[in-house]
Design a protein around this motif. Structure first.
Motif, PDB file in Angstrom:
ATOM      1  N   ASP A 491       0.846  -1.194   0.000  1.00 12.33           N
ATOM      2  CA  ASP A 491       0.000   0.000   0.000  1.00 12.33           C
ATOM      3  C   ASP A 491       0.874   1.233   0.000  1.00 12.33           C
ATOM      4  O   ASP A 491       2.032   1.211   0.433  1.00 12.33           O
ATOM      5  CB  ASP A 491      -0.915   0.012   1.236  1.00 12.33           C
ATOM      6  N   ALA A 492       0.314   2.329  -0.471  1.00  8.70           N
ATOM      7  CA  ALA A 492       0.956   3.652  -0.392  1.00  8.70           C
ATOM      8  C   ALA A 492      -0.009   4.584   0.317  1.00  8.70           C
ATOM      9  O   ALA A 492      -1.189   4.654  -0.039  1.00  8.70           O
ATOM     10  CB  ALA A 492       1.296   4.180  -1.783  1.00  8.70           C
ATOM     11  N   GLY A 493       0.462   5.309   1.346  1.00  7.14           N
ATOM     12  CA  GLY A 493      -0.412   6.189   2.119  1.00  7.14           C
ATOM     13  C   GLY A 493       0.255   7.505   2.434  1.00  7.14           C
ATOM     14  O   GLY A 493       1.469   7.656   2.320  1.00  7.14           O
ATOM     15  N   ASP A 494      -0.568   8.480   2.864  1.00  5.47           N
ATOM     16  CA  ASP A 494      -0.044   9.819   3.147  1.00  5.47           C
ATOM     17  C   ASP A 494       0.421   9.967   4.588  1.00  5.47           C
ATOM     18  O   ASP A 494       0.661  11.076   5.059  1.00  5.47           O
ATOM     19  CB  ASP A 494      -1.089  10.885   2.807  1.00  5.47           C
ATOM     20  N   GLY A 546       5.797  15.317  -6.336  1.00  6.34           N
ATOM     21  CA  GLY A 546       6.387  15.896  -5.142  1.00  6.34           C
ATOM     22  C   GLY A 546       5.693  15.525  -3.854  1.00  6.34           C
ATOM     23  O   GLY A 546       6.156  15.893  -2.767  1.00  6.34           O
ATOM     24  N   THR A 547       4.576  14.820  -3.919  1.00 11.69           N
ATOM     25  CA  THR A 547       3.857  14.419  -2.710  1.00 11.69           C
ATOM     26  C   THR A 547       4.655  13.345  -1.969  1.00 11.69           C
ATOM     27  O   THR A 547       5.079  12.339  -2.556  1.00 11.69           O
ATOM     28  CB  THR A 547       2.454  13.869  -3.058  1.00 11.69           C
ATOM     29  N   GLY A 548       4.858  13.572  -0.687  1.00 13.33           N
ATOM     30  CA  GLY A 548       5.573  12.588   0.124  1.00 13.33           C
ATOM     31  C   GLY A 548       4.640  11.502   0.633  1.00 13.33           C
ATOM     32  O   GLY A 548       3.636  11.800   1.293  1.00 13.33           O
ATOM     33  N   LEU A 549       4.949  10.273   0.339  1.00  7.32           N
ATOM     34  CA  LEU A 549       4.102   9.141   0.742  1.00  7.32           C
ATOM     35  C   LEU A 549       4.951   8.099   1.467  1.00  7.32           C
ATOM     36  O   LEU A 549       6.191   8.194   1.519  1.00  7.32           O
ATOM     37  CB  LEU A 549       3.447   8.503  -0.492  1.00  7.32           C
ATOM     38  N   TYR A 550       4.261   7.107   2.006  1.00 11.56           N
ATOM     39  CA  TYR A 550       4.940   5.995   2.661  1.00 11.56           C
ATOM     40  C   TYR A 550       4.429   4.693   2.036  1.00 11.56           C
ATOM     41  O   TYR A 550       3.205   4.474   1.932  1.00 11.56           O
ATOM     42  CB  TYR A 550       4.665   5.989   4.162  1.00 11.56           C
ATOM     43  N   LEU A 551       5.345   3.859   1.599  1.00 12.96           N
ATOM     44  CA  LEU A 551       5.002   2.517   1.149  1.00 12.96           C
ATOM     45  C   LEU A 551       5.002   1.595   2.359  1.00 12.96           C
ATOM     46  O   LEU A 551       5.825   1.722   3.257  1.00 12.96           O
ATOM     47  CB  LEU A 551       6.019   2.033   0.111  1.00 12.96           C
ATOM     48  N   ASN A 552       4.048   0.684   2.358  1.00 17.75           N
ATOM     49  CA  ASN A 552       3.875  -0.250   3.484  1.00 17.75           C
ATOM     50  C   ASN A 552       3.649   0.495   4.801  1.00 17.75           C
ATOM     51  O   ASN A 552       4.314   0.231   5.805  1.00 17.75           O
ATOM     52  CB  ASN A 552       5.089  -1.165   3.611  1.00 17.75           C
ATOM     53  N   PRO A 553       2.684   1.458   4.834  1.00 19.09           N
ATOM     54  CA  PRO A 553       2.411   2.165   6.098  1.00 19.09           C
ATOM     55  C   PRO A 553       1.900   1.178   7.139  1.00 19.09           C
ATOM     56  O   PRO A 553       1.298   0.155   6.820  1.00 19.09           O
ATOM     57  CB  PRO A 553       1.341   3.180   5.703  1.00 19.09           C
ATOM     58  N   SER A 554       2.154   1.511   8.398  1.00 19.46           N
ATOM     59  CA  SER A 554       1.802   0.572   9.457  1.00 19.46           C
ATOM     60  C   SER A 554       0.334   0.719   9.833  1.00 19.46           C
ATOM     61  O   SER A 554      -0.230   1.801   9.835  1.00 19.46           O
ATOM     62  CB  SER A 554       2.683   0.808  10.686  1.00 19.46           C
ATOM     63  N   TYR A 555      -0.278  -0.469  10.149  1.00 19.73           N
ATOM     64  CA  TYR A 555      -1.663  -0.508  10.627  1.00 19.73           C
ATOM     65  C   TYR A 555      -1.707  -1.265  11.952  1.00 19.73           C
ATOM     66  O   TYR A 555      -2.589  -2.079  12.199  1.00 19.73           O
ATOM     67  CB  TYR A 555      -2.569  -1.177   9.596  1.00 19.73           C
ATOM     68  N   ALA A 564       9.674   5.599   3.102  1.00 19.10           N
ATOM     69  CA  ALA A 564       9.329   6.905   2.526  1.00 19.10           C
ATOM     70  C   ALA A 564       9.566   6.897   1.022  1.00 19.10           C
ATOM     71  O   ALA A 564      10.549   6.332   0.526  1.00 19.10           O
ATOM     72  CB  ALA A 564      10.148   7.996   3.197  1.00 19.10           C
ATOM     73  N   TRP A 565       8.644   7.586   0.298  1.00 16.26           N
ATOM     74  CA  TRP A 565       8.765   7.669  -1.160  1.00 16.26           C
ATOM     75  C   TRP A 565       8.074   8.951  -1.622  1.00 16.26           C
ATOM     76  O   TRP A 565       7.019   9.320  -1.094  1.00 16.26           O
ATOM     77  CB  TRP A 565       8.121   6.454  -1.814  1.00 16.26           C
ATOM     78  N   THR A 566       8.673   9.628  -2.577  1.00 16.95           N
ATOM     79  CA  THR A 566       8.113  10.859  -3.134  1.00 16.95           C
ATOM     80  C   THR A 566       7.646  10.608  -4.555  1.00 16.95           C
ATOM     81  O   THR A 566       8.377  10.010  -5.368  1.00 16.95           O
ATOM     82  CB  THR A 566       9.167  11.984  -3.133  1.00 16.95           C
ATOM     83  N   VAL A 567       6.434  11.059  -4.861  1.00 18.15           N
ATOM     84  CA  VAL A 567       5.885  10.878  -6.207  1.00 18.15           C
ATOM     85  C   VAL A 567       6.765  11.659  -7.192  1.00 18.15           C
ATOM     86  O   VAL A 567       6.975  12.869  -7.029  1.00 18.15           O
ATOM     87  CB  VAL A 567       4.428  11.375  -6.269  1.00 18.15           C
ATOM     88  N   PRO A 568       7.316  10.982  -8.215  1.00 16.96           N
ATOM     89  CA  PRO A 568       8.222  11.676  -9.143  1.00 16.96           C
ATOM     90  C   PRO A 568       7.477  12.605 -10.101  1.00 16.96           C
ATOM     91  O   PRO A 568       6.265  12.483 -10.295  1.00 16.96           O
ATOM     92  CB  PRO A 568       8.884  10.520  -9.880  1.00 16.96           C
ATOM     93  N   LYS A 569       8.212  13.522 -10.695  1.00 13.05           N
ATOM     94  CA  LYS A 569       7.630  14.399 -11.700  1.00 13.05           C
ATOM     95  C   LYS A 569       7.338  13.594 -12.976  1.00 13.05           C
ATOM     96  O   LYS A 569       8.055  12.657 -13.318  1.00 13.05           O
ATOM     97  CB  LYS A 569       8.597  15.535 -12.031  1.00 13.05           C
TER      98      LYS A 569
END
Length: 776
Positions: A491-494, A546-555, A564-569
């Motif tokens: 998953d990818a989350g904010d 440029g949006t900062g996201l997290y892959l494998n966010p914790s639940y 951490a991962w940033t959406v590329p241009k």
């Protein structure tokens, strides 16, 4: 009439039954065998609840998967256990990998010591399979050395395939995998899920439908030898016995047969209990010790069967006039009245009527009304069938010699002919109603899987730490695999923890990603965003450059594993497409070169396989390849539909019970047929002595069986369709008739009678000899 007089007359009848010479003993044995078969099945049925409870208790006692989100602290009292279940040729194999944390770690039920790493303890059934030629592929898959066996206390039945293997280095990860846990004890105390009202109704109907034919056969068995017995009773009138006394003496004879039948039934039950541990019926078996009927139910059977023998005999003798010089069985009996016979099925319908339209949304069905209503409807068949047979055969006259002999016999004793087929008619009527009910509610308990079986027939879930490239090479090289498509999911989350917006993230090479989306062009290192997938509302909010996201966010259970991962241009857009599982996930699509470091360990990886079905045991070969990748690799077979486990269990129980009842029906019919032939021995001998051909007599016996069974099956079809319609309306299901099932149930009933008739031909031929007229 005093109880002393009753007991004296009954005892006299019983004494006549056991001291009356060879003829009397044959009559008692015929009755006892018929009653004994019924009693054995009743005892097996009363033992069924205890067997099911024992299976459930053993299953609960060895439960080791708690699916708790909290990881227990390691101590010398804990045990790491991993689920390593597999399937071998459609048979489930229960497997567990064990790593004790200390000397006081809990032992599984049925195990006296933990297996060492590389060794395993197996169930006796699995031991036999692995040592046989059929177990070659499974032996290759497991690969552990057998060091012992699991005792009965750790198995649900004697044919279960199960093993415990020693392992090393298992890492507890909680419910993020759901496969490896640390436990302090085996066993589950949780309450089982309540069964919905429709399934409870099915269980009730199954028990009534299976037990009712048994009762009918017992009632018919106590009347074996009735005509000869009545003629003997005339001699008692010559020595001063009145009509009531002779009836009580006749009841005593039936009572003797019933008591011997109880003893035989107990013996048959003990034999059947031992056989139950050796055979499987529809993949169900039980330990012999589990078949332990409740003492109260055993007492009820022991009292009810003799009481029924006395009651049925007295009821049967109402229309028989026994005089000192002979018996008048009313050669031209008064016509049977129809009105009171119709009251039984009408009363059954009246009991079921208040529950029509209740469905599963208005609580449980009234058990007493259900049982009473179905019983009255099925008992109504036994009351209506003699009237139907009498009314029909009275209008049948013209025909050949064999036909005339059969019709005349039926006209003289239509009641005996109806008794012969009552059990079959009741069983077929109940089976038709159950088939209608099962077919009507089948869709409610069957889920149509969305899996696209044209794109994959199996999937392999890879555990954490497995190199995807190696797994794909291993699976692709398996004989019978034509294509392997690997996809990873996360998953990818904010937010790092419990994000407010999230969307799926899929990982795969370009060919694999095209299985989930329509891509404009693709090369390793590309990332795509899919916004138009079903149920996906998060991607459009998260795919801005440029949006900062997290892959494998914790639940809750995997804190610290977020990446951490940033959406590329210039992220490219793609159109959604259903993947092999039939879902449109959307979200972000990553090629391997675009993944941030450390992400591979957080991705849930699945390989979808297309198979060449012409390759023998192709699925077993795939499972063996999956096991070589890792012992926790799960290979799943795809099917078009999945059925609810409880519904499937009830249907399987019906199949097992119906098989037992059909065996009882066949055996009882054969005994009844032989008894009737024995009573007609002199008549058959006289006909042969006068020149009647044996072929004609054989055909007449066949017609005597075929006509009542045709009428009985016709009546059973009407009652079964009526009962099935009412049951469907009770469950709130649209009424439809599965004519194929109706015809199959009717055909099975006719087939049983035909088989019994064929088996009775050899003794019939032996009886058709003129020397049968000799007497002493």
């Amino acid at each position: 009439m005093s109880a002393r007089q009753w007991s004296r007359d009954l005892a006299m009848g019983a004494r006549f039954a056991v001291t009356g010479g060879r003829e009397a003993w044959v009559r008692v044995l015929l009755t006892a065998v018929g009653v004994g078969l019924g009693v054995a099945l009743l005892l097996l049925t009363t033992a069924l609840p205890s067997a099911l409870a024992s299976r459930h208790d053993r299953e609960s006692a060895r439960n080791d998967m708690t699916y708790s989100s909290a990881v227990k602290k390691k101590s010398d009292r804990t045990l790491v256990v991993a689920d390593a279940d597999t399937v071998f040729r459609d048979q489930d194999v229960r497997g567990r990998l064990l790593v004790p944390d200390g000397p006081r770690a809990p032992l599984p039920p049925g195990v006296s010591a933990f297996p060492a790493a590389g060794e395993m303890l197996v169930s006796p059934a699995l031991d036999r399979l692995l040592k046989s030629a059929d177990g070659t592929l499974l032996r290759e898959r497991l690969g552990y050395r057998i060091s012992g066996t699991i005792a009965d206390g750790g198995l649900v039945d004697p044919h279960e395939l199960a093993y415990y293997a020693g392992a090393e280095g298992l890492k507890v990860t909680g419910t993020s995998t759901g496969r490896i846990e640390r436990i302090e004890a085996f066993g589950s105390t949780g309450q089982s899920e309540a069964m919905d009202p429709v399934l409870l109704l099915l269980v009730l109907i199954v028990f009534v439908v299976l037990l009712m034919p048994v009762g009918v056969f017992i009632a018919a068995a106590v009347r074996f030898g009735g005509e000869r017995r009545d003629r003997r009773l005339a001699a008692l009138r010559l020595v001063g016995a009145d009509g009531r006394m002779t009836r009580r003496i006749a009841a005593g004879e039936a009572l003797a047969g019933a008591l011997v039948g109880l003893a035989l039934g107990a013996g048959f039950f003990l034999i059947g209990r031992q056989i139950a541990g050796l055979v499987m019926v529809f993949r169900i078996s039980v330990f012999p010790d589990d078949l332990d009927p409740a003492p109260a139910l055993v007492a009820l059977v022991a009292l009810a069967v003799p009481a029924a023998a006395v009651a049925v005999t007295l009821l049967a003798l109402r229309g028989v006039v026994i005089e000192p010089l002979g018996v008048v069985r009313t050669a031209r009996p008064s016509r049977r009245r129809l009105w009171w016979r119709l009251l039984l099925p009408l009363g059954g319908l009246a009991m079921l009527y208040p529950m029509i339209g209740q469905g599963r949304s208005n609580g449980d069905f009234n058990q007493y009304l259900v049982v009473g209503g179905v019983l009255l409807l099925l008992v109504g068949i036994t009351a209506l069938l003699p009237w139907v047979v009498e009314a029909v055969v009275a209008r049948l006259n013209s025909g050949g010699v064999a036909w005339q002999l059969a019709i005349r016999r039926l006209q003289l004793s239509s009641g005996s002919a109806a008794r012969l087929v009552n059990g079959i008619a009741v069983a077929v009527a109940g089976a038709i109603a159950l088939q209608m009910l099962f077919a009507g509610v089948d869709d409610d308990y069957t889920r149509i899987n969305k899996n696209d079986l044209t794109r994959a027939q199996m999937s392999v879930d890879l555990p954490a730490g497995v190199t995807l490239a190696r797994a794909v090479r291993q699976l692709s090289g398996t004989r019978g695999v034509t294509r392997a498509t690997a996809l990873g999911r996360t998953d990818a989350g904010d937010g790092r923890n419990e994000p407010s917006n999230s969307t799926p993230a899929t990982v795969g090479d370009c060919a694999a990603l095209r299985e989930t989306a329509v891509l404009p062009s693709c090369a390793d290192g590309d990332v795509f965003a899919v916004e138009n997938a079903e149920w996906d509302t998060g991607t459009a909010k998260l795919d801005k450059a440029g949006t900062g996201l997290y892959l494998n966010p914790s639940y809750g259970s995997n804190k610290g594993e977020e990446i951490a991962w940033t959406v590329p241009k210039g992220i490219r857009k793609a159109m959604s497409r259903k993947d092999p599982t039939g879902s449109e996930l959307g979200g972000f699509l990553f090629t391997p070169g675009a993944l941030p470091k450390r992400t591979a360990s957080a991705v849930r990886q699945t390989v979808y396989l297309q198979l060449d079905e012409s390759v023998p045991d192709v699925r077993e070969l795939v499972r063996n390849s999956a096991a070589r990748i890792g012992p926790l690799t799960a290979a799943n077979t795809w099917t078009a539909t999945t059925q609810a486990q409880k519904f499937t269990s009830i249907r399987t129980g019906l199949s097992v019970g119906a098989t037992c009842v059909l065996m009882l029906i066949g055996a009882s019919l054969l005994v009844s047929q032989l008894e009737q032939l024995r009573e007609r021995r002199k008549l058959l001998s006289a006909l042969v002595a006068f020149g009647t051909r044996r072929r004609t007599l054989s055909l007449s016996v066949l017609w005597q069986t075929a006509i009542p069974i045709a009428l009985g099956l016709g009546l059973a079809s009407v009652v079964g369709l009526t009962l099935g319609t009412v049951l469907l309306k009770m469950t709130g299901t649209s009424v439809s008739v599965d004519w194929a099932s109706v015809l199959s149930m009717t055909g099975i009933g006719a087939g049983v009678v035909l088989l019994v008739t064929l088996l009775s031909l050899p003794p019939l031929i032996r009886l058709m000899r003129p020397d049968g007229l000799r007497t002493e």
